[in-house]
Design an enzyme around this catalytic site. Structure first.
Site, short mmCIF file in Angstrom:
data_model
loop_
_atom_site.label_atom_id
_atom_site.label_comp_id
_atom_site.label_asym_id
_atom_site.label_seq_id
_atom_site.Cartn_x
_atom_site.Cartn_y
_atom_site.Cartn_z
N SER A 1 0.81 -1.22 0.00
CA SER A 1 0.00 0.00 0.00
C SER A 1 0.85 1.27 0.00
O SER A 1 0.32 2.36 -0.13
CB SER A 1 -0.93 0.01 1.21
OG SER A 1 -0.20 0.20 2.40
N LYS B 1 1.00 4.00 6.95
CA LYS B 1 0.23 4.94 6.14
C LYS B 1 0.72 6.36 6.41
O LYS B 1 1.48 6.61 7.32
CB LYS B 1 -1.26 4.88 6.54
CG LYS B 1 -1.98 3.56 6.21
CD LYS B 1 -2.36 3.48 4.76
CE LYS B 1 -3.12 2.19 4.46
NZ LYS B 1 -2.37 0.97 4.79
#
Lengths: 215, 215
Positions: free
Chosen positions: A135, A172
């Site tokens: 990601s 993230k």
DNA sequence: ATAAATAGTGCTCATTTGTTTACTTCAAAT
DNA sequence: ATTTGAAGTAAACAAATGAGCACTATTTAT
């Protein structure tokens, strides 16, 4: 091993974490009391004592705002961190994280990496996580990379962080605007996560380094 | 853009950062003063005001330890540059490479990084290069990253290598088909280099690792 | 040479903040 | 039924801490 908290204690603990993240310094007894409608500082103090006794906090006596959050709760991890070879910090590498278990628990430690202290600025609580998933490939972080995490670092908008959502741990980009927390991946194929239930979310630490071994 | 600090201001700013990092909360005026032999809190206070005015700090009035560090953008304060003499898998970091000079010449060494010998397979000739340019971003290598290079490793097609072309040193993917050597960047905006004059080309080593420090 | 910026001392003062003691309430466990 | 632990109130107190003023000294720039 961390002992279980009461509902009230947990809420207060979360508040302290959030306060610290937003302001860069911890709250005072009265600020905590104000938030939870506790009129006496003594009531707050006993909560902090409970949190200290259970290993969540450290408190410096008589110092204002002398609260520091304890993110390395297990004593076995301390042993790992103290293995310093010639003043060189050895950073434990965390592998798989069992659901619900504290992230720095001994059984998760896979190995260690040694970093020149000139690079890692005196943060002895740092540890490394092996990245799973893709990601963050647009930020140059690939599957199998090690991210080095500083749990005490102040997290600002746009920083790369490791967050815990329920029992998942992910890397993230962090964004907090008007108390709306977003976790932004760096891969077009993934969607931004908006944190709804703040009880199931916590910041593990800020990513301060990336290490990749090829072959 | 942040304004330049005086020597004194910079030292104090660095101390505040380190204190925050170690303790989880900022120092008081008197703690700063004690560190720098400033007997009056007023002297310290004016330093903080200067740091605030120049955009390095935010200060909450009347709040104890109400210092928060402003990490807006590029803080090229390289407080990381001193070298220590230890002998454990210390990998030199090569900075600028003067034209024609051997790449590992002592004058090119900028610093060093210490790596766990468990990771680097006892290749004592390894060294690290600071990446300039963005020709490899699609391989997750950014400007400023350190690539760790193993000069002795056997290079195969598809490996990431550091190559020397005339007096330039670059990171590329290596390919050798029918004695035609290609150096392939990992960025659409760059073109593959086909080596014509093999006298001006040499393989410095294979990239065996990537290290990135954030902040 | 003169003004402005930087750095510092010594002191007082007001506020902030943590500490402590004594008492109350409520729910769960023994 | 009694004890125990968590949670809270009120008030007084002491220590920690930031704010402010008047004054001095050194360096830097105009």
């Amino acid at each position: 091993m961390k002992k279980k908290l009461t509902e009230r204690q947990e809420k207060i603990f979360i508040f302290i974490q959030e306060y610290q993240q937003e302001n860069g310094y911890p709250p005072t007894l009265r600020e905590i009391g104000k938030k939870f409608d506790i009129l006496s500082t003594f009531g707050v103090k006993r909560h902090l004592e409970a949190l200290t006794k259970k290993g969540y906090l450290n408190i410096l006596s008589n110092a204002s705002r002398g609260i520091s959050i304890n993110k390395n709760e297990s004593e076995s991890l301390d042993l790992i961190n103290y293995q310093e070879v010639n003043n060189i910090s050895k950073i434990p590498i965390i592998g798989r994280v069992a659901a619900g278990s504290p992230i720095t628990a001994e059984e998760n430690v896979e190995g260690s990496i040694v970093i020149d202290p000139a690079f890692i600025k005196k943060d002895e609580d740092s540890f490394a996580l092996k990245v799973k998933g893709d990601s963050m490939i647009e930020a140059g972080i690939f599957e199998g990379d090690l991210v080095i995490i500083s749990p005490k670092a102040i997290v600002k908008n746009g920083d790369m962080i490791v967050a815990r959502l329920e029992d998942e741990v992910t890397v993230k980009i962090y964004e907090n605007k008007n108390s709306i927390v977003k976790l932004i991946p760096q891969n077009k194929n993934y969607q931004t996560i908006i944190v709804k239930n703040k009880n199931e979310f916590s910041i593990v630490g800020k990513v301060t380094g990336v290490v990749r071994w090829i072959n």
